[in-house]
Motif scaffolding. Structure first.
Motif, short mmCIF file in Angstrom:
data_model
loop_
_atom_site.label_atom_id
_atom_site.label_comp_id
_atom_site.label_asym_id
_atom_site.label_seq_id
_atom_site.Cartn_x
_atom_site.Cartn_y
_atom_site.Cartn_z
N ASP A 1 0.84 -1.21 0.00
CA ASP A 1 0.00 0.00 0.00
C ASP A 1 0.87 1.26 0.00
OD1 ASP A 1 -2.27 -1.54 0.00
OD2 ASP A 1 -2.57 -1.43 2.18
N ALA A 2 1.94 1.22 0.79
CA ALA A 2 2.84 2.38 0.84
C ALA A 2 3.53 2.61 -0.50
CB ALA A 2 3.89 2.18 1.94
N GLN A 3 3.90 1.53 -1.17
CA GLN A 3 4.52 1.66 -2.50
C GLN A 3 3.54 2.23 -3.51
OE1 GLN A 3 6.03 -2.23 -3.40
NE2 GLN A 3 7.74 -2.08 -1.96
N ARG A 4 2.27 1.77 -3.44
CA ARG A 4 1.27 2.32 -4.35
C ARG A 4 1.05 3.81 -4.09
NH1 ARG A 4 -1.26 -2.89 -3.72
NH2 ARG A 4 -2.41 -2.13 -1.90
N MET A 5 0.97 4.19 -2.81
CA MET A 5 0.77 5.60 -2.47
C MET A 5 1.97 6.44 -2.92
SD MET A 5 -1.13 7.92 -1.34
CE MET A 5 -2.44 6.89 -0.64
N GLN A 6 3.18 5.90 -2.74
CA GLN A 6 4.37 6.62 -3.18
C GLN A 6 4.34 6.83 -4.69
OE1 GLN A 6 6.76 7.89 -1.12
NE2 GLN A 6 7.56 8.88 -2.96
N PHE A 7 3.86 5.82 -5.42
CA PHE A 7 3.75 5.95 -6.87
C PHE A 7 2.77 7.05 -7.25
CE2 PHE A 7 1.40 4.80 -10.74
CZ PHE A 7 2.44 4.79 -11.67
N VAL A 8 1.63 7.10 -6.54
CA VAL A 8 0.63 8.15 -6.83
C VAL A 8 1.22 9.52 -6.53
CG1 VAL A 8 -1.61 9.07 -6.15
CG2 VAL A 8 -1.33 6.61 -6.46
N LEU A 9 1.91 9.65 -5.39
CA LEU A 9 2.49 10.94 -5.03
C LEU A 9 3.55 11.37 -6.03
CD1 LEU A 9 2.86 10.52 -1.15
CD2 LEU A 9 1.17 11.88 -2.39
N ASP A 10 4.38 10.45 -6.46
CA ASP A 10 5.41 10.77 -7.46
C ASP A 10 4.76 11.21 -8.77
OD1 ASP A 10 7.35 10.13 -5.66
OD2 ASP A 10 7.71 8.11 -6.44
N LYS A 11 3.68 10.55 -9.13
CA LYS A 11 2.98 10.92 -10.36
C LYS A 11 2.39 12.33 -10.26
CE LYS A 11 -0.57 9.27 -13.55
NZ LYS A 11 -1.61 8.22 -13.80
N GLU A 12 1.79 12.64 -9.09
CA GLU A 12 1.22 13.97 -8.90
C GLU A 12 2.31 15.04 -8.90
OE1 GLU A 12 -1.86 14.87 -8.86
OE2 GLU A 12 -2.66 12.85 -9.01
N ARG A 13 3.46 14.73 -8.30
CA ARG A 13 4.57 15.69 -8.30
C ARG A 13 5.05 15.95 -9.73
NH1 ARG A 13 6.47 12.36 -3.92
NH2 ARG A 13 6.07 13.34 -1.89
N GLN A 14 5.15 14.89 -10.51
CA GLN A 14 5.57 15.06 -11.91
C GLN A 14 4.57 15.88 -12.70
OE1 GLN A 14 6.20 11.09 -13.35
NE2 GLN A 14 8.06 10.76 -12.14
N GLU A 15 3.27 15.65 -12.44
CA GLU A 15 2.24 16.42 -13.14
C GLU A 15 2.29 17.88 -12.72
OE1 GLU A 15 -0.95 17.35 -15.64
OE2 GLU A 15 0.44 15.65 -15.56
#
Length: 261
Positions: free
Chosen positions: A184-198
């Motif tokens: 779950d933490a890895q999935r959340m980190q992926f979402v946060l990284d994606k939002e930061r990139q956007e």
């Protein structure tokens, strides 16, 4: 005639009983008058006196010894495991093995050495480590410790394989919960990284628009605006349509003549 047949049959039996074959993957050890001959017998047919000599055959191919035992962990838990010990006997050591250990050398030396080694190594690891990627390291350490004690006795430990690891029920549930939380933490980190990139992309895009507008604004000098107005007048003058042009001398304003009627 019958006596001759009996003697002949006895002679054949004696001849067959005084010959043995050492096959590939085996080594023979000769015992004469109770004494072990120091030279091993390699593959092939071997003759001997059945009244005074015995040929003992030992396997030199890889053997698999299966053991089921509890493994102590660093935190004091007990982990059940099935273990395979892959080993082989060096043929040149066979006479010494028979003389010092006998034919039941698995129970006499290999199993006790294994139990001691596995207790020493497993007690250095937590129970969860035996169920994760560290299992290979545990297997390697047990093998190396066994080799250090058995090499001089003529045994080669090829591998120690931990199988069917059974952890305590409560620990198994805790490990599963931890793995799920990590996922779950890895999935959340992926979402946060994606939002930061956007967000970064939008910032770069906005900066590009701002810089473009700044360049355009800086380039619109009064002289350039007047030049563009003259170009517009020239284009309007060559148009065949009837137009009414109102201007202040700088910028033209065109009205459709049809709407003025």
């Amino acid at each position: 005639m019958k006596a001759r047949n009996i003697v002949f049959i006895s002679a054949i039996g004696l001849l067959l009983g005084s010959c043995t074959i050492v096959r590939q993957g085996e080594v023979g050890v000769k015992r004469s008058f109770g004494k072990i001959k120091p030279e091993p017998l390699m593959e092939g047919a071997r003759g001997f006196n059945p009244f005074t000599t015995t040929i003992i055959k030992l396997p030199t191919r890889t053997m698999n010894m299966e053991v089921r035992l509890p493994l102590p962990s660093k935190e004091g838990l007990t982990v059940q495991s099935d273990v395979s010990i892959l080993y082989r006997l060096e043929g040149s050591y066979a006479p010494k093995v028979i003389e010092n250990l006998g034919r039941n050398y698995e129970q006499v030396v290999i199993l006790p050495v294994f139990r001691s080694a596995v207790a020493d190594i497993s007690s250095q690891y937590f129970a969860k480590d035996m169920h994760t990627g560290q299992r290979a390291g545990i297997e390697k350490s047990i093998k190396e410790l066994m080799m250090a004690q058995l090499k001089d006795r003529g045994f080669v430990i090829e591998a120690v394989l931990l199988k069917s690891i059974v952890l305590p029920a409560g620990l198994t549930k805790a490990i599963e919960d931890k793995l799920e939380a990590e996922q779950d933490a890895q999935r959340m980190q992926f979402v946060l990284d994606k939002e930061r990139q956007e967000a970064r992309r939008r910032t770069i895009e906005a900066e590009g628009v701002r810089d473009a507008q700044k360049i355009i604004a800086e380039g619109l000098t009064p002289l350039l605006i007047r030049f563009k107005a003259i170009e517009a007048f020239n284009k309007l003058s060559t148009s065949p349509n009837t137009k009414v042009i109102i201007t202040n001398g700088d910028q033209p304003l065109m009205l459709n003549s049809d709407k003025l009627e």
